[in-house]
Design an enzyme around this catalytic site. Structure first.
Site: not given
Length: 328
Positions: A246, A275, A294
């Site tokens: 994270r 994000e 990601h």
């Protein structure tokens, strides 16, 4: 009772655009037999579907206190991920809404571990600057040669030895790396033995002795900015940091400062806060970084495993079975 009534088997699947949106969620309806599944790209998109939902499946999309308040029939929020920091747990508890992740499924572990090593190898072998230089007809070997290094013989410090952390450690053994780890509790002795006699260390000590540090901890109020400026300063100037967990586990401005100052050799980053990241994020322009959007956990194979695991928990809940992986 009508299927349109709040007590019916109504499921809201929230898949934001940066995770594929409605096209990614198109097949979910067929996986929940007898239910009405509405796929949206934000929980605000369809107020009627939110109001009638007994279960929400969310793929990294926020489920706020407001969303929970607007869903009087809601019983379950199912996170299609290991993380659950994007759900307001306090609001869910106040309403006795169960929140689950896919922690025990191991659905993401293989790919996140592979992405971790992709970033580590890219940093060790200077893949990105070498590639960029060659595309510009620049034979970069003399310039990057002193920055090239090996994984073999190095110490990998793993922050969080859960399912993903263990997969990373297994791969590290194949590269002849030494393994240290930290977490809320020590792993069983047989686990340490299988992982090359992995050493359990306090976080600060792990940062001091590691050549590579890989983050695999959940994001909670206690772990937000777990690696702040002070802790980043504990890392050796030859060390590399990899984050596939994270973004908010790291103070991103402090990391950009360390990379710019040269007090850290490099960083491999797959996750950001927020994000997608804004163009103003200094880390995007910092030196000696390898960045990916990601992608850990979103291969074709992984997405199938994630979807099946998350949906099965919802199916079980609607059938009156106890859910797995309850986090709140």
């Amino acid at each position: 009772m009508s299927e349109d009534r709040p007590a019916a088997r109504n499921v809201l699947a929230v898949i934001p655009p940066h995770m594929g949106g409605r096209s990614t969620g198109a097949g979910l309806a067929g996986l929940v037999p007898g239910a009405r599944v509405t796929v949206v790209e934000s929980a605000d998109e369809d107020p009627a579907a939110l109001r009638e939902a007994r279960a929400i499946i969310t793929a990294l999309a926020p489920v706020t206190a407001g969303h929970i308040a607007a869903a009087p029939a809601l019983e379950l929020v199912q996170c299609a991920s290991h993380g659950y920091d994007y759900v307001d747990l306090d609001a869910a508890r106040a309403r006795s809404v169960t929140v689950c992740n896919i922690g025990s499924s191991g659905a993401e572990a293989q790919n996140v571990a592979e992405q971790t090593f992709a970033l580590m190898l890219a940093l060790a072998k200077q893949v990105v600057p070498a590639h960029t230089a060659l595309t510009e007809a620049d034979w970069a070997l003399p310039r990057i040669q002193q920055s090239l290094t090996e994984l073999s013989g190095k110490t990998l410090g793993i922050v969080g030895l859960g399912s993903v952390g263990r997969e990373v450690a297994r791969r590290a053994l194949a590269f002849d790396m030494r393994i240290a780890y930290t977490g809320r509790r020590r792993a069983p002795a047989d686990t340490e033995s299988r992982l090359g006699d992995a050493r359990f260390l306090p976080l600060d000590e792990l940062l001091r002795v590691s050549d590579y540090v890989s983050l695999h901890a959940p994001l909670t109020p206690d772990t937000r900015h777990l690696l702040d400026a002070g802790r980043l300063a504990l890392l050796r100037p030859t060390a590399f940091l990899v984050n596939t967990a994270r973004g908010a586990l790291v103070d991103q401005d402090a990391l950009a400062d360390a990379l710019t100052a040269g007090t850290l050799a490099g960083a491999g980053i797959d996750v950001f806060d927020p994000e997608p990241p804004t163009a103003a994020l200094r880390l995007l322009k910092a030196p000696n970084v390898v960045l990916s959007p990601h992608v850990g956990g979103v291969t074709r194979e992984t997405l199938v495993r994630i979807a099946l695991s998350a949906v099965q928990n919802v199916v079980d809940h609607l059938a009156g079975e106890p859910p797995r992986d309850v986090v709140s």
